[in-house]
Each structure stands twice: as structure tokens, then as C-alpha cells.
Design an enzyme around this catalytic site. Structure first.
Site, PDB file in Angstrom:
ATOM      1  N   SER A  19       0.808  -1.224   0.000  1.00 16.27           N
ATOM      2  CA  SER A  19       0.000   0.000   0.000  1.00 16.27           C
ATOM      3  C   SER A  19       0.842   1.275   0.000  1.00 16.27           C
ATOM      4  CB  SER A  19      -0.901   0.012   1.242  1.00 16.27           C
ATOM      5  OG  SER A  19      -0.096  -0.204   2.402  1.00 16.27           O
ATOM      6  N   TYR A 147      18.273   3.084  10.614  1.00 11.75           N
ATOM      7  CA  TYR A 147      17.679   2.585   9.368  1.00 11.75           C
ATOM      8  C   TYR A 147      18.746   1.883   8.519  1.00 11.75           C
ATOM      9  CZ  TYR A 147      15.425   3.144   4.717  1.00 11.75           C
ATOM     10  OH  TYR A 147      14.884   2.964   3.460  1.00 11.75           O
ATOM     11  N   PRO A 174      17.408   1.145  -4.524  1.00 15.98           N
ATOM     12  CA  PRO A 174      16.986   2.347  -5.246  1.00 15.98           C
ATOM     13  C   PRO A 174      17.590   3.610  -4.631  1.00 15.98           C
ATOM     14  CG  PRO A 174      15.105   1.181  -4.255  1.00 15.98           C
ATOM     15  CD  PRO A 174      16.358   0.656  -3.628  1.00 15.98           C
ATOM     16  N   HIS A 190      10.067  12.466   2.694  1.00 17.14           N
ATOM     17  CA  HIS A 190      11.323  12.708   1.972  1.00 17.14           C
ATOM     18  C   HIS A 190      11.303  14.093   1.312  1.00 17.14           C
ATOM     19  CE1 HIS A 190      11.618   8.176   2.113  1.00 17.14           C
ATOM     20  NE2 HIS A 190      12.784   8.561   2.566  1.00 17.14           N
ATOM     21  N   LYS A 198       4.917  21.726   0.424  1.00 17.23           N
ATOM     22  CA  LYS A 198       5.211  23.090   0.893  1.00 17.23           C
ATOM     23  C   LYS A 198       4.924  24.124  -0.195  1.00 17.23           C
ATOM     24  CE  LYS A 198       9.361  22.581   3.019  1.00 17.23           C
ATOM     25  NZ  LYS A 198      10.575  23.013   3.723  1.00 17.23           N
ATOM     26  N   ASP A 281      21.324  19.798   6.254  1.00 13.03           N
ATOM     27  CA  ASP A 281      21.416  19.437   4.838  1.00 13.03           C
ATOM     28  C   ASP A 281      21.392  17.925   4.639  1.00 13.03           C
ATOM     29  OD1 ASP A 281      21.407  21.698   3.317  1.00 13.03           O
ATOM     30  OD2 ASP A 281      23.590  21.955   3.288  1.00 13.03           O
TER      31      ASP A 281
HETATM   32  N1  LIG Z   1      10.840   6.266  -0.557  1.00 14.70           N
HETATM   33  C1  LIG Z   1      12.115   6.232  -0.888  1.00 14.70           C
HETATM   34  O1  LIG Z   1      12.700   7.235  -1.293  1.00 14.70           O
HETATM   35  C2  LIG Z   1      12.897   4.948  -0.776  1.00 14.70           C
HETATM   36  C3  LIG Z   1      14.224   4.949  -1.242  1.00 14.70           C
HETATM   37  C4  LIG Z   1      14.962   3.781  -1.162  1.00 14.70           C
HETATM   38  C5  LIG Z   1      14.380   2.643  -0.637  1.00 14.70           C
HETATM   39  N2  LIG Z   1      13.113   2.654  -0.189  1.00 14.70           N
HETATM   40  C6  LIG Z   1      12.554   1.420   0.358  1.00 14.70           C
HETATM   41  O2  LIG Z   1      11.427   1.042  -0.420  1.00 14.70           O
HETATM   42  C7  LIG Z   1      10.522   0.311   0.387  1.00 14.70           C
HETATM   43  C8  LIG Z   1       9.137   0.905   0.239  1.00 14.70           C
HETATM   44  O3  LIG Z   1       9.189   2.258   0.679  1.00 14.70           O
HETATM   45  P1  LIG Z   1       8.009   3.280   0.408  1.00 14.70           P
HETATM   46  O4  LIG Z   1       8.642   4.584   0.129  1.00 14.70           O
HETATM   47  O5  LIG Z   1       7.025   2.696  -0.544  1.00 14.70           O
HETATM   48  O6  LIG Z   1       7.391   3.378   1.878  1.00 14.70           O
HETATM   49  P2  LIG Z   1       5.946   3.795   2.364  1.00 14.70           P
HETATM   50  O7  LIG Z   1       5.218   4.520   1.289  1.00 14.70           O
HETATM   51  O8  LIG Z   1       6.111   4.453   3.670  1.00 14.70           O
HETATM   52  O9  LIG Z   1       5.240   2.394   2.563  1.00 14.70           O
HETATM   53  C9  LIG Z   1       5.618   1.558   3.606  1.00 14.70           C
HETATM   54  C10 LIG Z   1       4.810   0.295   3.488  1.00 14.70           C
HETATM   55  O10 LIG Z   1       5.174  -0.584   4.557  1.00 14.70           O
HETATM   56  C11 LIG Z   1       3.998  -0.994   5.244  1.00 14.70           C
HETATM   57  N3  LIG Z   1       4.337  -1.247   6.640  1.00 14.70           N
HETATM   58  C12 LIG Z   1       5.044  -0.433   7.486  1.00 14.70           C
HETATM   59  N4  LIG Z   1       5.139  -0.995   8.701  1.00 14.70           N
HETATM   60  C13 LIG Z   1       4.492  -2.203   8.639  1.00 14.70           C
HETATM   61  C14 LIG Z   1       4.233  -3.243   9.562  1.00 14.70           C
HETATM   62  N5  LIG Z   1       4.675  -3.181  10.831  1.00 14.70           N
HETATM   63  N6  LIG Z   1       3.519  -4.308   9.155  1.00 14.70           N
HETATM   64  C15 LIG Z   1       3.048  -4.393   7.885  1.00 14.70           C
HETATM   65  N7  LIG Z   1       3.282  -3.454   6.945  1.00 14.70           N
HETATM   66  C16 LIG Z   1       3.987  -2.358   7.326  1.00 14.70           C
HETATM   67  C17 LIG Z   1       3.024   0.171   5.077  1.00 14.70           C
HETATM   68  O11 LIG Z   1       1.683  -0.261   5.286  1.00 14.70           O
HETATM   69  P3  LIG Z   1       0.499   0.836   5.543  1.00 14.70           P
HETATM   70  O12 LIG Z   1       0.283   1.547   4.244  1.00 14.70           O
HETATM   71  O13 LIG Z   1      -0.681   0.008   5.923  1.00 14.70           O
HETATM   72  O14 LIG Z   1       0.996   1.740   6.635  1.00 14.70           O
HETATM   73  C18 LIG Z   1       3.306   0.533   3.618  1.00 14.70           C
HETATM   74  O15 LIG Z   1       2.636  -0.338   2.733  1.00 14.70           O
HETATM   75  C19 LIG Z   1      11.062   0.358   1.809  1.00 14.70           C
HETATM   76  O16 LIG Z   1      11.708  -0.856   2.119  1.00 14.70           O
HETATM   77  C20 LIG Z   1      12.053   1.507   1.765  1.00 14.70           C
HETATM   78  O17 LIG Z   1      13.063   1.338   2.727  1.00 14.70           O
HETATM   79  C21 LIG Z   1      12.338   3.790  -0.260  1.00 14.70           C
END
Ligand SMILES: NC(=O)c1ccc[n+]([C@@H]2O[C@H](COP(=O)([O-])OP(=O)(O)OC[C@H]3O[C@@H](n4cnc5c(N)ncnc54)[C@H](OP(=O)(O)O)[C@@H]3O)[C@@H](O)[C@H]2O)c1
Length: 325
Positions: A19, A147, A174, A190, A198, A281
């Protein structure tokens, strides 16, 4: 290749974090772009279906769906400012989630797991560009060490799983992801979604836009839909345990100032833009090499940054009431 689950074509893919920003992009590619093949099943989980912090619940959901393949995205995720205040939570929550998911996948005999690392987990003191061989070469930036170390342990887990059980558990790395369904919170999100929110506020209220920090740090941004398309390729065709960086090229790195100017242009903001240098920063740059990706996929075309940003801004404005913020 995965006889224990029946015919070769019958893939049952469980996506944790289905999600979130990346999970919703994979849903889009699977359902709207024909990313799924005939006979495949795709199951997208959110925290409403299971709390992956809990071992028993995690095992039960894996036993219920018995996936052949897993895309593991679920994580406690946040921007610089949330990381700086919550390193303990980032470390513990992510270690628990990752251990529970990888162990449950092993338990149900999943043949492949693709987890998600991030370029912000690399050593702070490093040479550039960063590549896949350098993950464990020194301490990460102090702002997000909780993290970073939790994510690095996925790579340790994957290598041990291969050594002890011959499983192809791997990970992608990524750079900064952005797109529809992001977390647009100004305090916890982020940099790019925060800037979009903003700028939208400043436009509505007729106030200046204040960017946190000097604007000098540099970042590579990947559009969530491009990342999702690459995720599907990794799931089907990438057969290394070693992770792979999924990023635009080094030449496509932009400064925060350039990113802010692009947001201003995409939203048509006409007001003043200020930089608050009293705010942190973060890491100055984390330039990553996509040479390995390019060796496998020399043909892959990334969506141009400005076009992807415009689509994201349009999505945020159209979905303002329901967007995470
Ligand atoms: N965003 C970035 O810039 C970025 C960059 C590099 C890597 N990543 C990695 O990409 C992956 C996805 O990130 P995202 O940006 O899509 O994050 P996100 O939008 O915050 O989504 C996090 C997801 O994890 C689920 N979740 C969190 N805690 C949970 C728990 N205790 N049990 C079950 N589900 C849980 C959330 O469910 P709900 O929706 O129900 O809360 C949501 O579906 C992560 O592993 C992150 O570290 C992200």
C-alpha cells in the site's frame, strides 16, 4: 525451477508494503500495464492485513498465501528529520520486520525474495560513485544509522540464506523514490514530496516557499513507476544474491535547489523561494553508479525527471484530500 509449487508459470507473488509509494507503483504496473503474466497471482499486503513486527502474524499470513515469490517492501520509512529523532525505532522496527519476513519466506519454501535497500545506507566516508560492492565498507551517515544498519542486515541475511539453504533471496538498492501515493508530510516525509506539499501550501496562502537547508546537496531521483518496472524485471530475470542499484545515471543527479526549482515550475508557483540554512542538509551526496543495471538493461528508458515530477505534482493536487500528508 520452482517445482514444489506446481507448474513453472504459476507464480504466486506476495508483496509486503503493497500500500506504500513503491507498492502502489507495482500494483499499477501489474494491473494497468499488463505486468502480470497469465496464471500469476499477486497479493498486496498493507499493515491492515498483518503487523509484520509480530512473528506469529507474519508466519500465519505466509502460511495462508504460500507465495512462490516475495517482494519485500514493508519498512518504517522516513525523511532526514524523522530519522534524526528516531534512530532506535528505525533500527528495531526494521530489524524485526525484515527477520520475520525473510524467515517466514524460508518457512513456506518461497524460491525467491526481492527486498529493498536504499542508497542512503552506504558508508558516509566513501569514494564516488558508490557501487554494490561497498555496502559494508564503513559507518553510514550519523543522521540515519538505525535505518541504515537494519537495511544492511538484509544483505547479511540474504547471503547466509543462500549459503545455508541455497535460496535466491536478493535485494535492490533504489536511490530517492518519488511518485503518486508518496508520503507528502513536511516533517516526516522525503525531500521531494515535502517540497511539493510546501510549494502547494505557499501557493494557496500567497507566502514565500522556504526550502530546508542550503539547497546544495545532490540527489538521484527515481520515479516510482520506473522502479516498479525494474522490480518486475529483477523478480523474473535477475539471478544474483548480490544486490543491484536501481538508479538513473550519475549525469542525472540534481541539487536540492534544482529539484525545488523544478517543483516550482511544475506547480506554476510565482512567489519568492528562500533557503533556511539553519536546517540540516543531510549527506552532501551519495552518487550511485548504475553501471551494473546498464550491463543487464542497456535499453531501459527512465521517465524524464521533469515529466515524472509534473505527473506527481498533478496527482498530489488532484488527490490533495486523501493524500498522505
Ligand atoms: N521512498 C524512498 O525514497 C525509498 C528509497 C529507497 C528505498 N526505499 C525502500 O522502499 C521500500 C518501500 O518504501 P516506500 O517509500 O514505498 O514506503 P511507504 O510509502 O512508507 O510504505 C511503507 C509500506 O510498509 C507498510 N508497513 C510499514 N510498517 C508495517 C508493519 N509493521 N507491518 C506491515 N506493513 C507495514 C506500510 O503499510 P500501511 O500503508 O498500511 O501503513 C506501507 O505499505 C522500503 O523498504 C524503503 O526502505 C524507499
Amino acid at each position: 525451477k520452482y517445482e514444489q509449487h506446481g507448474s513453472l508459470s504459476h507464480m504466486r507473488v506476495l508483496v509486503t508494503g503493497g500500500s506504500g509509494l513503491v507498492g502502489r507503483a507495482i500494483q499499477h504496473v501489474v494491473k494497468e500495464e499488463g505486468g502480470a503474466k497469465e496464471g500469476e497471482e499477486w497479493i498486496f499486503l498493507s499493515s491492515k492485513d498483518v503487523d509484520l513486527m509480530k512473528e506469529e502474524e507474519t508466519r500465519a499470513v505466509f502460511e495462508k498465501h504460500r507465495p512462490t515469490h516475495v517482494i519485500h517492501l514493508a519498512a518504517m520509512v522516513g525523511g532526514l528529520f524523522k530519522n534524526m529523532t528516531s534512530n532506535l525505532d528505525f533500527w528495531r522496527n526494521n530489524v524485526h520486520i525484515n527477520d520475520n519476513v525473510l524467515q517466514a519466506a524460508l518457512h513456506v519454501d518461497a524460491v525467491k525474495v526481492v527486498s529493498c535497500l536504499s542508497t542512503c545506507i552506504f558508508p558516509n566516508d566513501t569514494t564516488f560513485p558508490i557501487d554494490e560492492s561497498m555496502i559494508h565498507n564503513g559507518p553510514p551517515h550519523h543522521s540515519n544509522f538505525g535505518y541504515a544498519y537494519a537495511k544492511r542486515m538484509i544483505d547479511v541475511h540474504n547471503r547466509a540464506c543462500f549459503q545455508q539453504h541455497g535460496r535466491l533471496f536478493t535485494a535492490v538498492i533504489p536511490t530517492n523514490v518519488f511518485g503518486p501515493h508518496d508520503n507528502f508530510s513536511i516533517s516526516d516525509g522525503h525531500v521531494l514530496p515535502g517540497l511539493i506539499h510546501k510549494t502547494h501550501n505557499a501557493q494557496k496562502e500567497g507566502t514565500p516557499l522556504t526550502v530546508y537547508g542550503s539547497g546544495a546537496p545532490r540527489r538521484q531521483f527515481i520515479y516510482s513507476l520506473d522502479l516498479a518496472r525494474l522490480f518486475l524485471w529483477v523478480l523474473r530475470d535477475y539471478e544474483e544474491v548480490e544486490p543491484i542499484i536501481l538508479s538513473v545515471g550519475e549525469e542525472d543527479e540534481v541539487s536540492i535547489k534544482e529539484a525545488a526549482e523544478a517543483v516550482v515550475e511544475a506547480l506554476g508557483f510565482k512567489g519568492e523561494v528562500l533557503y533556511d540554512c539553519s536546517k540540516a542538509d543531510g549527506q552532501f551526496k551519495k552518487t550511485a553508479s548504475n553501471a551494473k543495471l546498464r550491463r543487464y538493461r542497456p535499453d531501459f528508458t527512465f521517465t524524464p525527471f521533469k515529466q515524472a515530477l509534473k505527473d506527481t505534482c498533478d496527482w498530489f493536487v488532484a488527490n490533495y484530500d486523501s493524500a498522505r500528508k
